[in-house]
Design a protein around this motif. Structure first.
Motif, mmCIF file in Angstrom:
data_model
loop_
_atom_site.group_PDB
_atom_site.id
_atom_site.type_symbol
_atom_site.label_atom_id
_atom_site.label_comp_id
_atom_site.label_asym_id
_atom_site.label_seq_id
_atom_site.Cartn_x
_atom_site.Cartn_y
_atom_site.Cartn_z
ATOM 1 N N ARG A 39 3.049 21.081 -46.287
ATOM 2 C CA ARG A 39 2.380 19.811 -46.040
ATOM 3 C C ARG A 39 1.381 20.009 -44.916
ATOM 4 O O ARG A 39 1.708 20.589 -43.877
ATOM 5 C CB ARG A 39 3.439 18.785 -45.638
ATOM 6 N N LEU A 60 -8.024 12.180 -38.547
ATOM 7 C CA LEU A 60 -6.579 11.957 -38.582
ATOM 8 C C LEU A 60 -6.213 10.924 -39.642
ATOM 9 O O LEU A 60 -5.218 11.089 -40.355
ATOM 10 C CB LEU A 60 -6.065 11.527 -37.205
ATOM 11 N N ARG A 61 -7.007 9.860 -39.766
ATOM 12 C CA ARG A 61 -6.754 8.853 -40.812
ATOM 13 C C ARG A 61 -6.884 9.468 -42.199
ATOM 14 O O ARG A 61 -6.080 9.186 -43.093
ATOM 15 C CB ARG A 61 -7.730 7.677 -40.676
ATOM 16 N N VAL A 63 -6.371 12.584 -43.096
ATOM 17 C CA VAL A 63 -5.201 13.437 -43.351
ATOM 18 C C VAL A 63 -4.002 12.569 -43.731
ATOM 19 O O VAL A 63 -3.333 12.816 -44.732
ATOM 20 C CB VAL A 63 -4.876 14.318 -42.119
ATOM 21 N N SER A 64 -3.731 11.531 -42.942
ATOM 22 C CA SER A 64 -2.580 10.654 -43.203
ATOM 23 C C SER A 64 -2.700 9.951 -44.548
ATOM 24 O O SER A 64 -1.719 9.850 -45.288
ATOM 25 C CB SER A 64 -2.445 9.602 -42.099
ATOM 26 N N SER A 65 -3.894 9.469 -44.879
ATOM 27 C CA SER A 65 -4.064 8.713 -46.115
ATOM 28 C C SER A 65 -3.901 9.581 -47.356
ATOM 29 O O SER A 65 -3.702 9.065 -48.452
ATOM 30 C CB SER A 65 -5.431 8.023 -46.136
ATOM 31 N N LEU A 69 0.522 15.040 -42.421
ATOM 32 C CA LEU A 69 1.089 14.604 -41.149
ATOM 33 C C LEU A 69 -0.010 14.688 -40.105
ATOM 34 O O LEU A 69 -0.702 15.706 -40.013
ATOM 35 C CB LEU A 69 2.246 15.515 -40.738
ATOM 36 N N SER A 70 -0.190 13.629 -39.317
ATOM 37 C CA SER A 70 -1.224 13.682 -38.290
ATOM 38 C C SER A 70 -0.883 12.754 -37.147
ATOM 39 O O SER A 70 -0.107 11.814 -37.309
ATOM 40 C CB SER A 70 -2.590 13.312 -38.869
ATOM 41 N N GLY A 71 -1.465 13.026 -35.990
ATOM 42 C CA GLY A 71 -1.262 12.166 -34.838
ATOM 43 C C GLY A 71 -1.838 12.771 -33.586
ATOM 44 O O GLY A 71 -2.409 13.863 -33.602
ATOM 45 N N ILE A 82 5.386 14.238 -34.493
ATOM 46 C CA ILE A 82 4.357 14.341 -35.537
ATOM 47 C C ILE A 82 4.804 15.347 -36.596
ATOM 48 O O ILE A 82 4.718 15.085 -37.787
ATOM 49 C CB ILE A 82 3.002 14.747 -34.915
ATOM 50 N N GLY A 85 7.306 13.965 -38.838
ATOM 51 C CA GLY A 85 6.863 12.794 -39.581
ATOM 52 C C GLY A 85 7.406 11.491 -39.020
ATOM 53 O O GLY A 85 7.462 10.495 -39.728
#
Length: 88
Positions: A39, A60-61, A63-65, A69-71, A82, A85
């Motif tokens: 992942r 980051l948005r 990647v998450s969408s 995993l991002s933060g 992070i 998850g």
């Protein structure tokens, strides 16, 4: 190591690309018989008062969408959360 005449260079990565990134093995559903897949992980490292640029936040948005995993990590505990998850 000492770099003489050091100068900025382009890595070829897009603007806003995270400081740290990689793949995190994740156990998937039973219909996949317990196999793992990699992942994508993107982590932006900031100090206590550090702020994301608009391009970093957008990356980051993105990647998450798409299931990655991002933060933003301001501590080792943040980074572990992070990776696990455990961040919204």
């Amino acid at each position: 190591m000492l770099l003489r005449n050091a100068r900025p260079f382009s890595t070829g990565l897009p603007a806003g690309f995270s400081d740290l990134f990689g793949l995190v093995p994740t156990v998937i559903t039973q219909d996949m018989v317990g196999q793992q897949f990699a992942r994508f992980l993107a982590m932006e490292v900031k100090g206590p008062k550090g702020r994301l640029s608009d391009k970093q936040a957008a990356f980051l948005r993105a990647v998450s969408s798409r299931g990655g995993l991002s933060g933003v990590a301001r501590s080792a505990d943040d980074a572990l959360a992070i990776i696990k998850g455990d961040v919204p």
